[in-house]
Design an enzyme around this catalytic site. Structure first.
Site, PDB file in Angstrom:
ATOM      1  N   CYS A 230      60.449 -14.721 114.113  1.00  0.00           N
ATOM      2  CA  CYS A 230      59.478 -14.918 113.026  1.00  0.00           C
ATOM      3  C   CYS A 230      60.171 -15.456 111.768  1.00  0.00           C
ATOM      4  O   CYS A 230      59.631 -16.316 111.063  1.00  0.00           O
ATOM      5  CB  CYS A 230      58.793 -13.599 112.669  1.00  0.00           C
ATOM      6  SG  CYS A 230      57.796 -12.930 113.998  1.00  0.00           S
TER       7      CYS A 230
HETATM    8  C1  BEZ Z   1      60.946 -11.917 116.818  1.00  0.00           C
HETATM    9  O1  BEZ Z   1      60.303 -12.433 115.912  1.00  0.00           O
HETATM   10  O2  BEZ Z   1      62.138 -12.161 116.971  1.00  0.00           O
HETATM   11  C2  BEZ Z   1      60.284 -10.980 117.770  1.00  0.00           C
HETATM   12  C3  BEZ Z   1      59.208 -10.230 117.372  1.00  0.00           C
HETATM   13  C4  BEZ Z   1      58.617  -9.332 118.255  1.00  0.00           C
HETATM   14  C5  BEZ Z   1      59.117  -9.237 119.550  1.00  0.00           C
HETATM   15  C6  BEZ Z   1      60.182 -10.040 119.961  1.00  0.00           C
HETATM   16  C7  BEZ Z   1      60.776 -10.916 119.061  1.00  0.00           C
END
Ligand code: BEZ
Length: 210
Positions: free
Chosen positions: A45
């Site tokens: 994200c």
């Molecule tokens: C991420 O943004 O890295 C992420 C968020 C939730 C689950 C897996 C990865």
């Protein structure tokens, strides 16, 4: 039932990093992109939000307003935005909705319980100036989205909204487009007096009208 293409994008009010907004009022006559993030302070994200901030001029060029959403509270967004700036070299420059009660996430079907009860998937909604949903995409949390692809689809949507054309596989802005079957050869000769290339009677390529 899940939101589908052609449905009106549901209106809502929410607190964001740029203040309280009423979604339809905020969109005005613009195109819009609403995209969800599973959780704050997560790696994928963080990269997506930085990349979207860097692409702001590209969205603006196309008359598109961008809004993100994450099911964390506003104070967590503010703390996270410092990390985004530090690690991605671009600060948040568009509103990020704080949706801790998952009101907007549920309204848009961004929570897929068989994937996760608590986190959103990575949804993208492209909304036209008529407030109708023109595109929806759902990616798993573990896969970062390709924002060049989102811009490419917006180019296609905006072109096909104005002209009776469609865009072929892997099309990019400026490349030849397809004359839709609803346009007869007679009509096409008026629209495109310089002609077109027909590989089959139903497969007619013409220079992009833009
Ligand atoms: C991420 O943004 O890295 C992420 C968020 C939730 C689950 C897996 C990865």
């Amino acid at each position: 039932m899940a939101l589908q293409l052609g449905d009106i994008a549901p209106d809502f009010e929410a607190d964001t990093t740029e203040g309280h907004i009423k979604f339809h009022e905020w969109l005005g006559d613009s195109w819009g992109v609403l995209f969800s993030h599973p959780k704050n302070f997560t790696p994928v994200c963080t990269t997506e939000l930085g990349a979207t901030a860097k692409l702001k001029p590209e969205f603006e060029k196309r008359g598109v307003k961008v809004m993100g959403i994450s099911v964390d509270p506003l104070d967590a967004h503010e703390a996270w935005s410092k990390d985004i700036e530090e690690t991605q070299g671009a600060a948040l420059n568009f509103p990020l909705i704080a949706d801790p009660d998952k009101k907007v996430a549920n309204l848009y079907g961004m929570i897929h319980p068989n994937a996760s009860d608590t986190l959103t998937v990575r949804s993208v909604f492209v909304i036209g100036p008529d407030k109708k949903i023109k595109l929806r995409l759902d990616y798993p949390a573990s896969t970062g989205r390709n924002f060049d692809e989102i811009l490419r689809v917006i180019d296609s949507l905006q072109l096909t909204a104005e002209h009776q054309v469609a865009t072929p596989v892997n099309w990019k802005h400026g490349e030849d487009v397809i004359i839709v079957p609803a346009v007869s050869d007679e009509e096409a000769s008026k629209k495109y007096p310089e002609g077109w290339r027909a590989e089959k009677p139903y497969l007619r390529y013409v220079r992009s009208p833009r």
